[in-house]
Scaffold this motif. Structure first.
Motif, mmCIF file in Angstrom:
data_model
loop_
_atom_site.group_PDB
_atom_site.id
_atom_site.type_symbol
_atom_site.label_atom_id
_atom_site.label_comp_id
_atom_site.label_asym_id
_atom_site.label_seq_id
_atom_site.Cartn_x
_atom_site.Cartn_y
_atom_site.Cartn_z
ATOM 1 N N VAL A 156 0.838 -1.201 0.000
ATOM 2 C CA VAL A 156 0.000 0.000 0.000
ATOM 3 C C VAL A 156 0.872 1.249 0.000
ATOM 4 O O VAL A 156 0.691 2.163 -0.823
ATOM 5 C CB VAL A 156 -0.935 0.004 1.220
ATOM 6 C CG1 VAL A 156 -1.621 1.376 1.366
ATOM 7 C CG2 VAL A 156 -1.991 -1.082 1.107
ATOM 8 N N LEU A 157 1.837 1.287 0.900
ATOM 9 C CA LEU A 157 2.679 2.472 1.020
ATOM 10 C C LEU A 157 3.544 2.678 -0.217
ATOM 11 O O LEU A 157 3.741 3.809 -0.673
ATOM 12 C CB LEU A 157 3.558 2.353 2.262
ATOM 13 C CG LEU A 157 2.818 2.383 3.616
ATOM 14 C CD1 LEU A 157 3.787 2.090 4.748
ATOM 15 C CD2 LEU A 157 2.130 3.715 3.828
ATOM 16 N N ASP A 158 4.049 1.605 -0.778
ATOM 17 C CA ASP A 158 4.930 1.715 -1.944
ATOM 18 C C ASP A 158 4.175 2.067 -3.221
ATOM 19 O O ASP A 158 4.770 2.568 -4.180
ATOM 20 C CB ASP A 158 5.704 0.404 -2.165
ATOM 21 C CG ASP A 158 6.706 0.132 -1.061
ATOM 22 O OD1 ASP A 158 7.021 1.069 -0.308
ATOM 23 O OD2 ASP A 158 7.152 -1.029 -0.937
ATOM 24 N N SER A 159 2.868 1.800 -3.241
ATOM 25 C CA SER A 159 2.098 1.993 -4.476
ATOM 26 C C SER A 159 1.926 3.465 -4.831
ATOM 27 O O SER A 159 1.734 3.811 -6.001
ATOM 28 C CB SER A 159 0.719 1.341 -4.342
ATOM 29 O OG SER A 159 -0.105 2.085 -3.440
ATOM 30 N N GLY A 160 1.960 4.342 -3.836
ATOM 31 C CA GLY A 160 1.678 5.753 -4.089
ATOM 32 C C GLY A 160 0.199 6.056 -4.252
ATOM 33 O O GLY A 160 -0.185 7.177 -4.586
ATOM 34 N N ALA A 161 -0.646 5.054 -4.030
ATOM 35 C CA ALA A 161 -2.094 5.220 -4.147
ATOM 36 C C ALA A 161 -2.702 5.547 -2.788
ATOM 37 O O ALA A 161 -2.057 5.403 -1.745
ATOM 38 C CB ALA A 161 -2.729 3.954 -4.710
ATOM 39 N N THR A 162 -3.956 5.975 -2.809
ATOM 40 C CA THR A 162 -4.743 6.109 -1.591
ATOM 41 C C THR A 162 -5.768 4.988 -1.569
ATOM 42 O O THR A 162 -6.582 4.865 -2.498
ATOM 43 C CB THR A 162 -5.462 7.462 -1.533
ATOM 44 O OG1 THR A 162 -4.485 8.509 -1.532
ATOM 45 C CG2 THR A 162 -6.313 7.570 -0.275
ATOM 46 N N VAL A 163 -5.709 4.153 -0.546
ATOM 47 C CA VAL A 163 -6.626 3.017 -0.422
ATOM 48 C C VAL A 163 -7.719 3.396 0.574
ATOM 49 O O VAL A 163 -7.436 3.710 1.740
ATOM 50 C CB VAL A 163 -5.877 1.749 0.048
ATOM 51 C CG1 VAL A 163 -6.866 0.586 0.202
ATOM 52 C CG2 VAL A 163 -4.782 1.390 -0.954
ATOM 53 N N VAL A 164 -8.954 3.363 0.111
ATOM 54 C CA VAL A 164 -10.099 3.748 0.937
ATOM 55 C C VAL A 164 -10.754 2.480 1.462
ATOM 56 O O VAL A 164 -11.256 1.662 0.686
ATOM 57 C CB VAL A 164 -11.106 4.584 0.135
ATOM 58 C CG1 VAL A 164 -12.243 5.060 1.040
ATOM 59 C CG2 VAL A 164 -10.423 5.777 -0.527
ATOM 60 N N ILE A 165 -10.716 2.300 2.756
ATOM 61 C CA ILE A 165 -11.311 1.124 3.390
ATOM 62 C C ILE A 165 -12.792 1.393 3.648
ATOM 63 O O ILE A 165 -13.167 2.433 4.197
ATOM 64 C CB ILE A 165 -10.597 0.796 4.712
ATOM 65 C CG1 ILE A 165 -9.097 0.579 4.468
ATOM 66 C CG2 ILE A 165 -11.228 -0.422 5.379
ATOM 67 C CD1 ILE A 165 -8.766 -0.537 3.509
ATOM 68 N N ARG A 166 -13.635 0.423 3.247
ATOM 69 C CA ARG A 166 -15.077 0.589 3.457
ATOM 70 C C ARG A 166 -15.608 -0.454 4.422
ATOM 71 O O ARG A 166 -15.748 -1.621 4.057
ATOM 72 C CB ARG A 166 -15.838 0.502 2.134
ATOM 73 C CG ARG A 166 -17.360 0.608 2.308
ATOM 74 C CD ARG A 166 -18.065 0.937 1.004
ATOM 75 N NE ARG A 166 -18.060 -0.143 0.051
ATOM 76 C CZ ARG A 166 -19.054 -1.041 -0.082
ATOM 77 N NH1 ARG A 166 -20.108 -0.993 0.726
ATOM 78 N NH2 ARG A 166 -18.972 -1.975 -1.006
ATOM 79 N N PRO A 167 -15.893 -0.066 5.651
ATOM 80 C CA PRO A 167 -16.671 -0.935 6.528
ATOM 81 C C PRO A 167 -18.126 -0.889 6.076
ATOM 82 O O PRO A 167 -18.584 0.141 5.592
ATOM 83 C CB PRO A 167 -16.482 -0.320 7.911
ATOM 84 C CG PRO A 167 -16.174 1.113 7.651
ATOM 85 C CD PRO A 167 -15.505 1.191 6.306
ATOM 86 N N ASP A 168 -18.858 -1.976 6.224
ATOM 87 C CA ASP A 168 -20.205 -1.993 5.637
ATOM 88 C C ASP A 168 -21.223 -2.660 6.552
ATOM 89 O O ASP A 168 -22.240 -3.157 6.085
ATOM 90 C CB ASP A 168 -20.165 -2.707 4.277
ATOM 91 C CG ASP A 168 -21.382 -2.406 3.419
ATOM 92 O OD1 ASP A 168 -21.733 -1.218 3.284
ATOM 93 O OD2 ASP A 168 -21.990 -3.358 2.891
ATOM 94 N N SER A 169 -20.937 -2.701 7.836
ATOM 95 C CA SER A 169 -21.886 -3.296 8.779
ATOM 96 C C SER A 169 -21.581 -2.770 10.178
ATOM 97 O O SER A 169 -20.508 -2.228 10.429
ATOM 98 C CB SER A 169 -21.782 -4.828 8.743
ATOM 99 O OG SER A 169 -20.440 -5.253 8.921
ATOM 100 N N GLY A 170 -22.555 -2.945 11.063
ATOM 101 C CA GLY A 170 -22.375 -2.485 12.436
ATOM 102 C C GLY A 170 -22.847 -1.062 12.644
ATOM 103 O O GLY A 170 -23.341 -0.406 11.721
ATOM 104 N N ASP A 171 -22.699 -0.581 13.874
ATOM 105 C CA ASP A 171 -23.083 0.787 14.199
ATOM 106 C C ASP A 171 -22.138 1.758 13.511
ATOM 107 O O ASP A 171 -20.930 1.734 13.763
ATOM 108 C CB ASP A 171 -23.023 1.004 15.706
ATOM 109 C CG ASP A 171 -23.275 2.451 16.077
ATOM 110 O OD1 ASP A 171 -22.312 3.141 16.469
ATOM 111 O OD2 ASP A 171 -24.428 2.899 15.947
ATOM 112 N N PRO A 172 -22.652 2.636 12.633
ATOM 113 C CA PRO A 172 -21.767 3.484 11.838
ATOM 114 C C PRO A 172 -20.813 4.345 12.651
ATOM 115 O O PRO A 172 -19.638 4.459 12.312
ATOM 116 C CB PRO A 172 -22.745 4.345 11.032
ATOM 117 C CG PRO A 172 -23.990 3.542 10.958
ATOM 118 C CD PRO A 172 -24.065 2.814 12.255
ATOM 119 N N VAL A 173 -21.285 4.933 13.718
ATOM 120 C CA VAL A 173 -20.441 5.840 14.498
ATOM 121 C C VAL A 173 -19.305 5.071 15.159
ATOM 122 O O VAL A 173 -18.125 5.439 15.055
ATOM 123 C CB VAL A 173 -21.273 6.587 15.557
ATOM 124 C CG1 VAL A 173 -20.381 7.513 16.376
ATOM 125 C CG2 VAL A 173 -22.398 7.375 14.894
ATOM 126 N N ALA A 174 -19.640 3.987 15.828
ATOM 127 C CA ALA A 174 -18.615 3.206 16.527
ATOM 128 C C ALA A 174 -17.648 2.555 15.544
ATOM 129 O O ALA A 174 -16.432 2.513 15.777
ATOM 130 C CB ALA A 174 -19.280 2.143 17.396
#
Length: 462
Positions: free
Chosen positions: A281-299
């Motif tokens: 990830v760090l070497d790629s020079g990209a920005t990786v956006v992690i998407r959680p998709d379950s559970g209480d959104p705030v927590a």
């Protein structure tokens, strides 16, 4: 293929031509938001209705079809009046429509558009068209909700981010295409959202932007995973699925999003992303956006930020808030106005910049609205009978909130903002349609500037 515009009407309106006073020759109506969830509205979407529908001509076959259907339906169809429009007027609808420029941000309880007849023989057409024209409530309401959400996110960016104006346009992404009632709704509603933002997965909105608002490209997106593209590798191959996303899409300056809760979100962050794939990830020079998709959104968002920081580190920006290195978070599950506000508050309280966040909003953006969200109404305020203009209005004792305006109306600038007054030479309403012809052809870029003067046209890195 032309649709039969005559049939886009509520049944009860078909007999109204027989219910007005004898010798009525003109009608004038207006549209307003009578209040609702938000104190101001963003006017948008009338041009779509005019281009898509009211620039069509009324043809004789439409009159014959409507006559057969509506007569069998039990109603007294105005055959002569519609034949007059189809033949003597060459199918052009004899009405004049004035409206505030699209993108205007106007307080509720003000006139937004007016509709008046231009031919005394078919004055009743103004009321007939209410069914179709009143649907402008939908794009206005979507644009209004989106605008207010933009205000909320922007305020948080101003407190916590180095470049609020540069970031805001991609902070609320439209995920709503699959959650609306029709393809047309996705196009109209999706484009209404893009008055305020430039991120969307609703492709129909791009098409409508080109066809109806002179915009070559209304929004942008990025490569993003869904659960099937992760689970297709099997649970034991989860890390290989993530590695494949990096191989395919992670290039210097690029952005990609990966849903990471197919099995164990915390294991995915702590071990798969934060250990096995960290260097890639760090070497790629990209920005990786992690998407959680379950559970209480705030927590879930709060814990995701903290765990990603533990793995990838962060830096302090000029306002003293932490910005993650190489990774970001997008929350697309359970996103609505309430959860967005709660997530922003929690994120700030933890010392993280809103730079780290983006939101994906689906049904709550495009579907969980209705005409009463902003209490939209179209009401007749003047008729002409025996050559005398008569102001008309309703004033129900059982609901004063439904009292309507009377006479001809203008929207004017005041010391405190905007106001609705009797006809004025300073009227901000412009003639946009007259006798079958579109007289204003507005572009999305100008509408965006009007709705949000600070907006910038940004193209994300590829």
């Amino acid at each position: 293929m032309n649709t039969n515009l005559i049939l886009d009407v509520d049944s009860y309106k078909v007999s109204h031509w027989l219910q007005y006073p004898p010798d009525t020759t003109a009608m004038y109506s207006y549209v307003e938001s009578r209040g609702g969830r938000y104190p101001v509205t963003v006017f948008f979407g009338l041009q779509y209705i005019l281009k898509r529908y009211l620039t069509q001509s009324i043809e004789p076959w439409m009159v014959e079809e409507a006559n057969r259907l509506l007569t069998a339906h039990g109603l007294p169809f105005n055959y002569g009046g519609w034949r007059y429009i189809a033949e003597d007027l060459q199918g052009r609808l004899p009405v004049r429509i004035k409206a505030v420029p699209e993108g205007s941000v106007i307080p509720v309880h003000n006139v937004l558009m007016t509709v008046e007849s231009t031919d005394p023989k078919v004055f009743w057409l103004v009321s007939w068209l209410e069914t179709l024209l009143m649907r402008v409530w939908y794009p206005i309401t979507v644009a209004t909700q989106s605008w207010h959400l933009k205000q909320r996110i922007y305020q948080s960016l101003c407190r916590t981010a180095d470049d609020p104006d540069g970031e805001i346009n991609f902070k609320l992404h439209d995920f709503g295409a699959r959650g609306v009632s029709s393809g047309e709704s996705s196009g109209i509603g999706g484009l209404a959202h893009l008055v305020n933002f430039q991120g969307s997965d609703t492709v129909k909105a791009l098409v409508y932007g080109q066809q109806y608002y002179n915009c070559p490209m209304a929004a942008y997106s990025i490569p993003a995973a869904e659960h099937s593209t992760i689970t297709a590798w099997g649970r034991e191959g989860e890390v290989l699925a993530y590695e494949n996303m990096l191989t395919q899409f992670a290039k210097p300056g690029s952005v990609l999003a990966v849903v990471s809760d197919s099995y164990d979100l915390w294991n995915a962050i702590d071990h798969l992303w934060g250990d096995h794939l960290r260097a890639q990830v760090l070497d790629s020079g990209a920005t990786v956006v992690i998407r959680p998709d379950s559970g209480d959104p705030v927590a879930i968002v709060a814990q995701t930020l903290e765990r990603l920081e533990a793995c990838f580190g962060s830096t302090l920006n000029s306002k003293g808030f932490r910005v993650l290195n190489a990774v970001r978070v997008i929350q697309g599950d359970g996103v609505d106005e309430e959860s967005i506000s709660a997530i922003l508050e929690k994120t700030e309280s933890l010392g993280f910049s809103t730079t780290n966040l983006a939101f994906g909003m689906g049904g709550a953006l495009l579907q969980k609205v209705n005409r009463d969200t902003q209490k939209f109404a179209m009401k007749c305020s003047e008729v002409t009978v025996e050559d005398k203009a008569i102001p008309v209005y309703k004033d129900p004792v059982t609901d004063p909130g439904k009292t309507s305006k009377k006479g001809r109306l203008s929207l004017v600038k005041t010391d405190s903002g905007y106001g609705t007054v009797p006809t004025s030479s300073e009227d901000l309403l412009q003639v946009v349609y007259e006798n079958g012809h579109l007289l204003q052809d507005q572009c999305l870029d100008a509408i965006r500037q009007r709705a949000w003067p600070l907006i910038r046209v940004n193209v994300p890195a590829s």
